[in-house]
Design a protein around this motif. Structure first.
Motif, mmCIF file in Angstrom:
data_model
loop_
_atom_site.group_PDB
_atom_site.id
_atom_site.type_symbol
_atom_site.label_atom_id
_atom_site.label_comp_id
_atom_site.label_asym_id
_atom_site.label_seq_id
_atom_site.Cartn_x
_atom_site.Cartn_y
_atom_site.Cartn_z
ATOM 1 N N MET A 55 0.735 -1.275 0.169
ATOM 2 C CA MET A 55 -0.033 0.325 -0.018
ATOM 3 C C MET A 55 0.803 1.346 -0.132
ATOM 4 O O MET A 55 1.669 1.457 0.719
ATOM 5 N N GLY A 56 0.479 2.194 -0.841
ATOM 6 C CA GLY A 56 1.030 3.472 -0.900
ATOM 7 C C GLY A 56 2.720 3.510 -1.463
ATOM 8 O O GLY A 56 3.362 4.431 -1.584
ATOM 9 N N LYS A 57 3.059 2.331 -1.962
ATOM 10 C CA LYS A 57 4.513 2.540 -2.429
ATOM 11 C C LYS A 57 4.360 2.686 -3.956
ATOM 12 O O LYS A 57 3.477 2.208 -4.567
ATOM 13 N N ARG A 58 5.548 2.964 -4.289
ATOM 14 C CA ARG A 58 5.546 3.363 -5.893
ATOM 15 C C ARG A 58 6.615 2.294 -6.559
ATOM 16 O O ARG A 58 7.505 2.041 -6.057
ATOM 17 N N LEU A 69 1.526 3.794 -8.313
ATOM 18 C CA LEU A 69 1.340 4.028 -6.899
ATOM 19 C C LEU A 69 0.251 2.745 -6.656
ATOM 20 O O LEU A 69 -0.685 2.563 -7.174
ATOM 21 N N CYS A 70 0.505 2.099 -5.527
ATOM 22 C CA CYS A 70 -0.140 0.812 -5.430
ATOM 23 C C CYS A 70 -1.144 1.860 -4.237
ATOM 24 O O CYS A 70 -0.881 2.116 -3.148
ATOM 25 N N ILE A 71 -2.502 1.551 -4.677
ATOM 26 C CA ILE A 71 -3.593 2.051 -3.670
ATOM 27 C C ILE A 71 -4.457 1.180 -3.217
ATOM 28 O O ILE A 71 -5.323 1.395 -2.443
ATOM 29 N N ALA A 90 12.163 6.338 -1.806
ATOM 30 C CA ALA A 90 11.343 7.544 -1.474
ATOM 31 C C ALA A 90 12.510 8.540 -0.887
ATOM 32 O O ALA A 90 13.446 7.998 -0.437
ATOM 33 N N LEU A 93 10.847 14.766 1.617
ATOM 34 C CA LEU A 93 10.937 16.037 2.231
ATOM 35 C C LEU A 93 10.414 16.002 3.337
ATOM 36 O O LEU A 93 9.857 15.670 3.969
ATOM 37 N N PRO A 94 11.063 17.129 4.335
ATOM 38 C CA PRO A 94 10.481 17.591 5.396
ATOM 39 C C PRO A 94 9.261 18.064 5.311
ATOM 40 O O PRO A 94 8.601 18.725 4.404
ATOM 41 N N SER A 95 8.232 17.759 6.259
ATOM 42 C CA SER A 95 6.881 18.072 6.307
ATOM 43 C C SER A 95 6.787 19.478 6.214
ATOM 44 O O SER A 95 7.358 20.250 6.886
ATOM 45 N N SER A 96 6.019 20.107 5.423
ATOM 46 C CA SER A 96 5.925 21.625 5.128
ATOM 47 C C SER A 96 4.383 21.990 5.519
ATOM 48 O O SER A 96 4.380 23.281 5.173
ATOM 49 N N ASP A 97 3.676 21.154 5.861
ATOM 50 C CA ASP A 97 2.194 21.519 6.217
ATOM 51 C C ASP A 97 1.923 21.507 7.578
ATOM 52 O O ASP A 97 1.049 20.907 8.025
#
Lengths: 97, 498
Positions: A55-58, A69-71, A90, A93-97
């Motif tokens: 799940m969620g891996k590319r 992308l595995c959904i 993967a 990136l640092p989380s920016s939100d």
């Protein structure tokens, strides 16, 4: 095949979202070509392509032109023209939100 | 593929993990997904054209956001701080809307309208009852979110973000399930801000629990952060300023060592403030994010290592990077261009242009994208030799005070109504508390009315955020030969006057 569409494995529960469509070639899961909609019962997973999807891996090919992308995870594994796709590294990136 | 997939994947992968905490209640990903599917049923049945939220942040925000996607309707969170007349105008523009939140205010401002209105509680209760959790994620490719910009001189623009923009942003910047089970992000930005929407989607896709703080207040933020053991937080510079002030004044400092990462954006970060924050939180990772509504949030960021490297450096060029917004995301192209559209080399300031799948650059009535799919941001800035982006204000002179865009024109218009004021210019000046504060330069045609009278005039006619912190009187204001006010010169006058 184009980016943004959803494809399903014909032989397991795997579902993928096309991120990069790549060129020609048959994309398969569990040894059977991916389909837009499953018809009838599922076939059997080819033991040569039974490592499973996460799940969620590319997943990408060696050239990096195809990216899925595995959904929804399943027991089959993804391949392009019979060559197994590999997990994309993967680069978080640092989380920016 | 639409943004509902983001919550669907979280609910499939970790149905029982808590995804949201608000007002002491916990929501698992499965519960949020179920409520969103029920919301979609109610939204579709309403026959409305938009889903609007007129409320502070709560569980209703993600439920309405994803519910609207599943119902293929734009989600349009509204700024509840707007004055009645401004809000009424926006309500007319989205009629008939399925509105969640302040029922009384909608009834007062839009009587006899075609809106369908629910209180937060009624909406969530209804959504939970109508749930159809077995449904698939949506396939819509249309508008996911419509956000009204703050508006400057004209009516607010309706910026739209398509599902493809937001999905590209999330898939391009967040790794699915990257968060460890104990991670939790404290979200205090309002739901009508792009950062508020990006925070929900990013955290859900990372499987990082969201702790919602409905209305920001520094003490409440600190208490909630400590109580819920938040590991991440996003703040605008003004919030950080108040938090730092509160912590500096506290005799009994709370333990916030669990706070591993603070991201900030949404306005100019004063270097004194970020330096003090780095001292106060020595083990926390700071990330500066630069982005716009029209770009689905972040397009450039200055990461934790770059913060510490700049903070600890003796080299003035590297130290200066603390005031930059870092480098463009790998999934984004960014250029600086001059007024003729020519691409500028490093070191030269111009307008920032961006291109990428997450960039919408689109408004309800028109697209602002130019040839080749580039979006002119109207922000001015430059890149240094190593590709770090520095902002130098809005290309069109808007004053950004504490994340709020203020048009100089509205302040100037009011000043000119005073019988003693001949001419007036309002500009933003650096402020440690607000990022930018309002300063005005005036020339007189009578007796000086006095600073207090001028401030009262602005406060009464506009809002307290428009009241100038500085007032300077000059003989004449600087204009060019075309009669255009030279705002840069106005700023220089203020600087020279100290």
């Amino acid at each position: 095949m184009k980016p943004g569409i959803k494809l399903k494995s014909a032989v397991c529960d795997t579902e993928v979202l096309v991120i990069k469509a790549g060129g020609a070639g048959v994309v398969s899961c569990g040894g059977a070509p991916l389909v837009e909609a499953r018809t009838g019962g599922k076939g059997a997973v080819d033991p040569a392509f039974a490592d499973g999807t996460k799940m969620g891996k590319r997943y990408t090919d060696a050239a990096g032109t195809l990216e899925l992308l595995c959904i929804k995870p399943g027991t089959g594994s993804l391949a392009l023209d019979g060559v197994a796709l590999h997990l994309k590294d993967a680069k978080p990136l640092p989380s920016s939100d | 593929m639409d943004i509902s997939l983001i919550l669907k994947m979280a609910a499939d992968a970790e149905p029982h993990r808590v995804g949201l905490t608000c007002d002491g209640r916990h929501w698992t990903y499965a519960a949020l997904w179920a409520a969103a599917t029920g919301a979609a049923v109610e939204i579709t049945a309403s026959g409305c054209s938009h889903v609007a939220l007129l409320d502070t942040g709560s569980e209703a925000a993600p439920i309405a956001l994803i519910g609207a996607a599943l119902a293929t309707m734009p989600y349009c969170p509204l700024n509840y701080r707007l004055a009645d007349a401004d809000l009424a105008a926006l309500l007319t523009r989205i009629e008939p809307a399925f509105i969640i939140g302040d029922v009384d205010r909608v009834k007062k401002l839009a009587p006899n309208s075609g809106h369908t209105v629910f209180s937060r509680y009624d909406f969530v209760t209804l959504a939970e009852k109508a749930a159809v959790p077995d449904r698939e994620a949506g396939e819509g490719e249309s508008i996911a979110v419509q956000l009204f910009t703050s508006g400057t001189t004209a009516a607010p623009k309706a910026a739209i973000l398509r599902h493809s923009n937001l999905v590209s942003y999330i898939f391009g910047t967040v790794e699915f399930g990257a968060a460890e089970p104990a991670e939790a992000a404290l979200v205090s930005v309002p739901p009508y801000h792009i950062a508020g929407i990006a925070a929900l989607l990013s955290s859900i896709y990372a499987l990082r629990r969201i702790i919602l703080l409905p209305a920001f207040d520094p003490q409440t933020w600190i208490d909630l952060c400590a109580r819920e053991k938040a590991t991440n937080a996003f703040v605008v510079p003004t919030m950080l300023s108040r938090i730092v002030e509160m912590l500096d004044a506290a005799s009994n400092k709370p333990d916030l060592t669990h706070l591993r990462a603070i991201a900030y954006g949404g306005g100019r970060m004063p270097i004194e403030l970020i330096t003090r924050a780095l001292e106060l939180f020595p083990d926390t990772n700071f990330t500066n994010a630069y982005g716009l509504t029209e770009t689905s949030s972040t397009v450039a960021l200055l990461g934790p290592d770059e913060h510490r490297a700049a903070y600890g450096s003796e080299d003035p060029e590297i130290r200066a990077r603390l005031a930059s917004v870092g480098k463009p995301l790998p999934s984004i192209e960014l250029e600086i261009r001059d007024e003729d559209g020519k691409v500028l080399p490093p070191g030269e300031a111009g307008e920032i242009y961006v291109r990428g799948d997450q960039v919408s650059g689109e408004y309800r009535d028109r697209s602002a994208l130019i040839h080749g799919g580039w979006f002119p941001t109207r922000d001015a800035g430059f890149l240094d030799e190593d590709g770090y982006l520095f902002l130098s204000g809005r290309a069109d002179d808007v004053i950004v005070r504490g994340g709020e865009n203020i048009s100089p024109g509205e302040i100037e218009d009011v000043l000119l109504t005073h019988p003693s004021i001949a001419d007036a210019a309002a500009v933003g000046v650096p402020s440690t508390e607000w990022g930018e504060a309002v300063a005005v330069v005036i020339s007189l045609k009578g007796e000086h009315p006095g600073d207090a009278e001028i401030k009262t005039l602005i406060r009464d006619r506009l809002r307290s955020s428009r009241v100038p912190e500085r007032i300077l009187v000059v003989e004449t204001l600087p204009y060019n030969e075309m009669g255009k006010l030279l705002r840069l010169e106005v700023r220089r006058l203020l600087q020279t006057a100290g």
